[in-house]
Design a protein around this motif. Structure first.
Motif, short mmCIF file in Angstrom:
data_model
loop_
_atom_site.label_atom_id
_atom_site.label_comp_id
_atom_site.label_asym_id
_atom_site.label_seq_id
_atom_site.Cartn_x
_atom_site.Cartn_y
_atom_site.Cartn_z
N LEU A 173 -16.19 3.71 14.52
CA LEU A 173 -16.19 4.59 13.34
C LEU A 173 -15.57 5.94 13.69
CD1 LEU A 173 -19.71 3.84 11.77
CD2 LEU A 173 -17.47 3.23 10.81
N ARG A 174 -15.91 6.45 14.87
CA ARG A 174 -15.37 7.76 15.27
C ARG A 174 -13.86 7.72 15.45
NH1 ARG A 174 -19.40 11.29 16.00
NH2 ARG A 174 -21.41 10.32 16.39
N PRO A 227 -7.09 1.65 -1.51
CA PRO A 227 -6.56 0.80 -0.45
C PRO A 227 -6.42 -0.64 -0.91
CG PRO A 227 -8.87 1.31 -0.05
CD PRO A 227 -8.47 2.09 -1.26
N PHE A 265 -7.92 8.99 10.64
CA PHE A 265 -7.96 8.58 9.23
C PHE A 265 -6.79 9.15 8.43
CE2 PHE A 265 -9.88 8.38 4.92
CZ PHE A 265 -10.32 7.07 4.94
N LEU A 266 -6.39 10.37 8.74
CA LEU A 266 -5.32 11.03 7.97
C LEU A 266 -3.95 10.86 8.60
CD1 LEU A 266 -7.01 14.43 7.08
CD2 LEU A 266 -6.63 12.48 5.56
N LEU A 284 -21.90 -0.66 12.09
CA LEU A 284 -20.66 -0.80 12.87
C LEU A 284 -20.76 0.05 14.13
CD1 LEU A 284 -18.20 -0.58 9.85
CD2 LEU A 284 -18.35 -2.50 11.43
N PHE A 304 -17.16 10.04 6.44
CA PHE A 304 -16.93 8.70 7.00
C PHE A 304 -18.10 8.22 7.84
CE2 PHE A 304 -14.61 5.54 9.66
CZ PHE A 304 -13.95 4.85 8.66
N LEU A 305 -18.72 9.10 8.57
CA LEU A 305 -19.83 8.71 9.47
C LEU A 305 -21.20 8.86 8.82
CD1 LEU A 305 -18.71 10.32 12.84
CD2 LEU A 305 -18.61 7.92 12.20
N ALA A 343 -11.79 5.61 14.00
CA ALA A 343 -11.18 5.46 12.66
C ALA A 343 -11.21 6.79 11.90
CB ALA A 343 -11.91 4.38 11.87
N GLN A 344 -12.30 7.52 12.06
CA GLN A 344 -12.38 8.82 11.38
C GLN A 344 -11.33 9.78 11.91
OE1 GLN A 344 -15.71 11.44 12.29
NE2 GLN A 344 -15.87 12.03 10.13
N LYS A 345 -11.19 9.77 13.23
CA LYS A 345 -10.26 10.71 13.88
C LYS A 345 -8.82 10.50 13.40
CE LYS A 345 -9.14 12.47 18.43
NZ LYS A 345 -8.79 11.91 19.73
N GLN A 392 -20.48 2.87 16.64
CA GLN A 392 -20.18 4.30 16.46
C GLN A 392 -18.80 4.67 17.03
OE1 GLN A 392 -21.61 7.32 15.13
NE2 GLN A 392 -22.61 5.77 13.86
N MET A 438 -9.79 -2.11 10.99
CA MET A 438 -11.14 -1.91 11.50
C MET A 438 -11.59 -3.13 12.33
SD MET A 438 -12.40 1.08 10.60
CE MET A 438 -14.14 0.78 10.93
N LEU A 480 -1.88 7.89 -0.82
CA LEU A 480 -3.13 8.20 -1.51
C LEU A 480 -3.30 9.71 -1.61
CD1 LEU A 480 -5.33 5.53 0.30
CD2 LEU A 480 -4.96 5.65 -2.17
N MET A 484 -4.43 3.27 5.56
CA MET A 484 -4.47 2.77 4.18
C MET A 484 -3.15 2.95 3.43
SD MET A 484 -8.07 4.05 2.74
CE MET A 484 -9.55 3.70 3.68
N MET A 500 0.66 9.34 8.17
CA MET A 500 0.06 8.54 7.10
C MET A 500 -1.28 7.96 7.57
SD MET A 500 3.42 6.44 5.75
CE MET A 500 4.56 6.54 7.12
N SER A 501 -2.14 7.70 6.59
CA SER A 501 -3.38 6.98 6.87
C SER A 501 -3.04 5.50 7.03
CB SER A 501 -4.34 7.17 5.70
OG SER A 501 -5.48 6.34 5.86
N PHE A 558 -6.71 -1.99 5.69
CA PHE A 558 -7.63 -1.13 6.43
C PHE A 558 -8.75 -1.96 7.06
CE2 PHE A 558 -10.98 2.07 6.99
CZ PHE A 558 -10.26 3.05 7.66
N LEU A 587 -8.44 11.38 0.62
CA LEU A 587 -8.50 10.99 2.04
C LEU A 587 -9.37 11.95 2.84
CD1 LEU A 587 -4.79 9.92 2.73
CD2 LEU A 587 -6.79 8.42 2.64
N GLU A 627 -21.16 0.74 6.06
CA GLU A 627 -22.40 0.16 6.60
C GLU A 627 -23.48 -0.02 5.53
OE1 GLU A 627 -22.57 1.81 11.09
OE2 GLU A 627 -22.81 3.36 9.57
N PRO A 686 0.83 -1.19 0.00
CA PRO A 686 0.00 0.00 0.00
C PRO A 686 0.87 1.26 0.00
CG PRO A 686 -0.83 -1.57 1.60
CD PRO A 686 0.43 -2.13 1.07
N GLN A 701 -12.72 11.05 4.79
CA GLN A 701 -12.80 11.30 6.24
C GLN A 701 -14.06 12.10 6.58
OE1 GLN A 701 -10.08 14.15 8.01
NE2 GLN A 701 -9.83 12.83 9.82
#
Lengths: 362, 362
Positions: free
Chosen positions: B18-19, A203, B25-26, B13, A25-26, B21-23, B15, B248, A13, B36, B33-34, B244, A18, A37, A10, A22
């Motif tokens: 997800l939160r 990815p 993410f970058l 999934l 994402f939710l 992973a979002q936080k 919450q 998760m 990106l 990914m 790096m992400s 990724f 990204l 989901e 990988p 992001q």
């Protein structure tokens, strides 16, 4: 410190992609759900995969009689699926200019122990330590053969095929894993193209297959998940596809399109590669294994100093300077800069600056 | 409007996951790096996959002689890999209580046309429209057979196996795709377990395989990507894994652990399911196909009204009320509520409220 990620995949990106992923994402498209989901049978995901396919078709000028699949399992699974689907009761030629081409051939050989197909090495450059593209003459090719398999870009060894060879009318199967969308090819010259996503598309976990549908014979007893025809019939939804990866791929396709398409990506990639090769050619401190300039990869550029312990020091100090993942593949050693579509030009400038400094100090 | 996603998979999934992973993410772990973008051969991803594996091992009490694989291709690919790896020169039994069990059997049959293995239907409930779990007597099982294949939870039909049958010493292979980590099983009673991730584990594109290593015979000529032994030897990194998705999955494993593990998840899931089943049993307006309460799935609960057009109206109005993806599988019709680990209790309460209202209105 600015981080530049030279990983072979990988890999880096696009930041815009990204950030967009992001942000939604939710809550994708005000659905109250993450893309992860979404049911793959619903309208929202259907739009995502259709859009990804259509954009890829546009970017690569893929005619309608070629089908596009979003699969799983990586190029390594294609090493098996390609001969299983295309080569039964036929010859299948392999030209081997790198380790992945060799693996592709070896998987065909494994199948040939239990099934009726005949993998043949058409040419190989192993004797030259894969420092060149293996050549062949079209007279060597039986016109009744299933295909000639080519690795379009040798990720590990740093060589690439830009001019497609003559194959006596036999379809070319191209492993484009490391230069899809980074170099322009005429898809009409291929029978099948496959590529893992994790270099130029998105990815890891998505594999693209583009196949001329008329080449697929009807084989009732093929395992479903290995059967291109069944997967095509189900529009990549025979079972649950890697939904989030396909969504990300679609965003990357949009990004490539927004920058001007594959022509423009190749132009930018050539400019990045020239920066590095010009410096490599101007010094004796570093060596790059691919001597024939016409065969040099613009995606993966391996180089070494003349001393293994100095290579290690280079990788360590580069890492400390934010130039990450420059260690070469163990079979080649030294360093490798992978500079795919999403890799910024500034990173190459930084690398050359670092290389000059390192040269001066040693 | 609050959205409740009853999709059968990909599904809701947690919450918190997800939160998180979002936080990051970058910028994962301050790497710049992400996730990914991380190379699968690097330290950061190595920690991610090791942590995911260890947490799953802990959650399911998996002894060391069972190996854990993170693969691609979904359970559908396991329908082929299981017989290919385990059943050569042997009998392989299938008990079929739903469409996925039937597909598993059919893939073994496909293989048996070209390879030496003997798939046998041990029991099936197709004659009862899959409204019950097919039973068998252990005397029917040849002790030399490779395995007895069971679908632990029939996602489409809504039935489930909680008490494992006696198999005359033959290992059980369990498709746990729709109830892994949602129902507690003794892993020691299985030879192999597999599960697609997209219901109780994470995003689509990851497949978990847990296998007793001593059951795997040495087969030199197996295609690499279909060869459990080779994949185990390479710790799921023979080729690039779905990085990724594995990350998760690891976050979801942490979440399950933080809530008290599989025992606690099963308790919560039973409470959710009881809410719905109690109401279904109290009314004649709705029907649920699985009559034997001991065989009812706590993950997927199908139900119908007595009128197809009323079912359609139900699905439409539920959707407009934020109760999404309640349409049943086309083979069963009506509605289906998939209420996996991450599905909140409040959503079931809302569904029952909506059902009562709908009943009153019609």
């Amino acid at each position: 410190m600015m981080i530049y990620n030279f990983a072979a995949g990988p890999a880096v990106l696009p930041q815009e992609v990204l950030r967009k992923a992001q942000k939604e994402f939710l809550n994708y498209a005000n659905s109250g759900m993450s893309v992860m989901e979404l049911t793959h049978r619903g309208k929202l995901f259907s739009e995502i995969i259709t859009h990804a396919e259509e954009t890829l078709r546009e970017l690569m000028n893929i005619p309608d009689h070629y089908k596009i699949l979003f699969l799983q399992g990586g190029a390594s699974t294609q090493f098996t699926m390609v001969p299983l689907n295309l080569a039964l009761e036929k010859k299948a030629y392999y030209t081997i200019s790198g380790l992945f081409g060799q693996k592709a051939y070896e998987e065909a050989v494994k199948l040939s122990k239990k099934l009726d197909l005949e993998p043949i090495i058409l040419s190989e450059s192993k004797g030259d330590h894969f420092t060149k593209i293996a050549q062949f003459d079209k007279c060597q090719v039986d016109p009744e053969a299933a295909y000639v398999h080519l690795t379009m870009n040798n990720t590990i060894e740093g060589s690439s095929i830009y001019e497609l060879p003559e194959t006596n009318g036999v379809p070319i199967v191209g492993d484009m894993s490391s230069n899809i969308l980074a170099v322009k090819y005429d898809i009409n010259k291929f029978g099948l193209v496959y590529a893992g996503a994790q270099k130029n598309i998105g990815p890891a976990g998505v594999t693209i297959v583009i196949v001329r549908e008329d080449l697929l014979p009807h084989q009732e007893m093929l395992s479903s998940m290995l059967d291109y025809q069944l997967l095509i019939k189900n529009h990549s939804l025979y079972n649950t596809p890697p939904t989030f990866g396909i969504y990300m791929a679609g965003l990357v396709f949009d990004w490539v399109k927004s920058l001007g398409g594959v022509d423009e990506m190749e132009k930018l990639n050539r400019e990045k590669a020239v920066l590095l090769y010009d410096y490599l050619d101007s010094t004796t401190f570093y060596q790059t294994p691919i001597k024939n300039k016409a065969e040099r990869s613009i995606c993966n550029i391996p180089f070494t100093t003349s001393d293994e312990s100095l290579d290690q020091l280079f990788v360590k100090q580069a890492d400390e300077s934010g130039l990450k993942n420059l260690k070469g593949h163990r079979s080649v050693g030294g360093m490798r800069a992978s500079i795919y579509n999403a890799f910024p030009r500034d990173g190459v400038v930084e690398l050359v600056r670092f290389m000059k400094k390192f040269e001066k100090e040693h």
